[in-house]
Scaffold this motif. Structure first.
Motif, mmCIF file in Angstrom:
data_model
loop_
_atom_site.group_PDB
_atom_site.id
_atom_site.type_symbol
_atom_site.label_atom_id
_atom_site.label_comp_id
_atom_site.label_asym_id
_atom_site.label_seq_id
_atom_site.Cartn_x
_atom_site.Cartn_y
_atom_site.Cartn_z
ATOM 1 N N LEU A 82 0.864 -1.174 0.000
ATOM 2 C CA LEU A 82 0.000 0.000 0.000
ATOM 3 C C LEU A 82 0.900 1.224 0.000
ATOM 4 O O LEU A 82 1.807 1.331 0.824
ATOM 5 C CB LEU A 82 -0.899 0.020 1.233
ATOM 6 N N ALA A 83 0.657 2.149 -0.918
ATOM 7 C CA ALA A 83 1.511 3.335 -1.043
ATOM 8 C C ALA A 83 0.660 4.597 -1.092
ATOM 9 O O ALA A 83 -0.508 4.563 -1.474
ATOM 10 C CB ALA A 83 2.367 3.234 -2.300
ATOM 11 N N ASN A 84 1.291 5.713 -0.740
ATOM 12 C CA ASN A 84 0.642 7.027 -0.775
ATOM 13 C C ASN A 84 -0.629 7.077 0.062
ATOM 14 O O ASN A 84 -1.645 7.618 -0.365
ATOM 15 C CB ASN A 84 0.319 7.450 -2.214
ATOM 16 N N LEU A 85 -0.550 6.524 1.260
ATOM 17 C CA LEU A 85 -1.716 6.550 2.139
ATOM 18 C C LEU A 85 -1.882 7.948 2.717
ATOM 19 O O LEU A 85 -0.948 8.505 3.290
ATOM 20 C CB LEU A 85 -1.545 5.560 3.292
ATOM 21 N N GLY A 86 -3.065 8.489 2.587
ATOM 22 C CA GLY A 86 -3.363 9.768 3.217
ATOM 23 C C GLY A 86 -3.643 9.568 4.699
ATOM 24 O O GLY A 86 -3.707 8.438 5.198
ATOM 25 N N ASP A 87 -3.827 10.667 5.398
ATOM 26 C CA ASP A 87 -4.101 10.602 6.836
ATOM 27 C C ASP A 87 -5.329 9.756 7.146
ATOM 28 O O ASP A 87 -5.334 8.969 8.086
ATOM 29 C CB ASP A 87 -4.293 12.006 7.418
ATOM 30 N N PHE A 88 -6.378 9.918 6.334
ATOM 31 C CA PHE A 88 -7.612 9.168 6.549
ATOM 32 C C PHE A 88 -7.353 7.658 6.515
ATOM 33 O O PHE A 88 -7.774 6.921 7.402
ATOM 34 C CB PHE A 88 -8.652 9.554 5.488
ATOM 35 N N LEU A 89 -6.650 7.197 5.498
ATOM 36 C CA LEU A 89 -6.396 5.767 5.357
ATOM 37 C C LEU A 89 -5.443 5.260 6.430
ATOM 38 O O LEU A 89 -5.610 4.149 6.936
ATOM 39 C CB LEU A 89 -5.856 5.455 3.963
ATOM 40 N N GLU A 106 5.845 4.995 1.423
ATOM 41 C CA GLU A 106 5.411 6.377 1.240
ATOM 42 C C GLU A 106 5.019 6.693 -0.190
ATOM 43 O O GLU A 106 4.027 7.369 -0.442
ATOM 44 C CB GLU A 106 6.512 7.327 1.708
ATOM 45 N N HIS A 107 5.790 6.215 -1.158
ATOM 46 C CA HIS A 107 5.554 6.525 -2.567
ATOM 47 C C HIS A 107 5.263 5.254 -3.346
ATOM 48 O O HIS A 107 5.699 4.173 -2.970
ATOM 49 C CB HIS A 107 6.761 7.236 -3.177
ATOM 50 N N ALA A 108 4.547 5.396 -4.452
ATOM 51 C CA ALA A 108 4.181 4.230 -5.253
ATOM 52 C C ALA A 108 5.392 3.565 -5.880
ATOM 53 O O ALA A 108 5.450 2.353 -6.007
ATOM 54 C CB ALA A 108 3.175 4.617 -6.336
ATOM 55 N N THR A 109 6.360 4.367 -6.307
ATOM 56 C CA THR A 109 7.558 3.789 -6.908
ATOM 57 C C THR A 109 8.743 4.059 -6.004
ATOM 58 O O THR A 109 8.835 5.114 -5.379
ATOM 59 C CB THR A 109 7.834 4.390 -8.301
#
Length: 119
Positions: A82-89, A106-109
């Motif tokens: 799982l990448a680029n999770l915002g605060d909500f997620l 933190e990042h997708a790639t």
């Protein structure tokens, strides 16, 4: 109630498949997410990365789908990331108690290591 759809884009980078998501993961969209990840796993990647940066909502069905997809990846000898999770997620995964069961980045790639990062 207006339901936001889930847009799914899939692309390959070296030994991983990126599944970029925009919209909501819920009862109405979870099966589309499952289908996209199942298709990605059929291509035998080392990792399937869910880029969650555009996800605006995730309900209990969405969380359950993420757990099922993680298990499917393990059965396929791949890793679901799982990448680029915002605060909500991040809060949702923490409160639900399942966040520790996922590989999160933190990042997708991942950037290629530079000369200073190599041992």
């Amino acid at each position: 109630m207006v339901h936001q759809k889930l847009d799914i884009s899939v692309y390959r980078e070296s030994n991983e498949t990126i599944v970029a998501l925009t919209g909501e993961i819920d009862l109405q969209t979870a099966s589309r997410l499952s289908g996209a990840v199942d298709a990605a796993l059929a291509e035998d990647p080392v990792r399937v990365v869910l880029d969650m940066g555009g996800v605006t909502f995730c309900d209990s069905r969405g969380l359950g789908t993420l757990v099922v997809l993680s298990r499917a990846a393990t059965r396929s000898r791949a890793v679901l990331v799982l990448a680029n999770l915002g605060d909500f997620l991040q809060r949702l995964l923490s409160v639900s108690g399942i966040g520790d069961h996922f590989v999160i980045r933190e990042h997708a790639t991942e950037a290629e290591p530079g000369p200073e990062d190599r041992a």
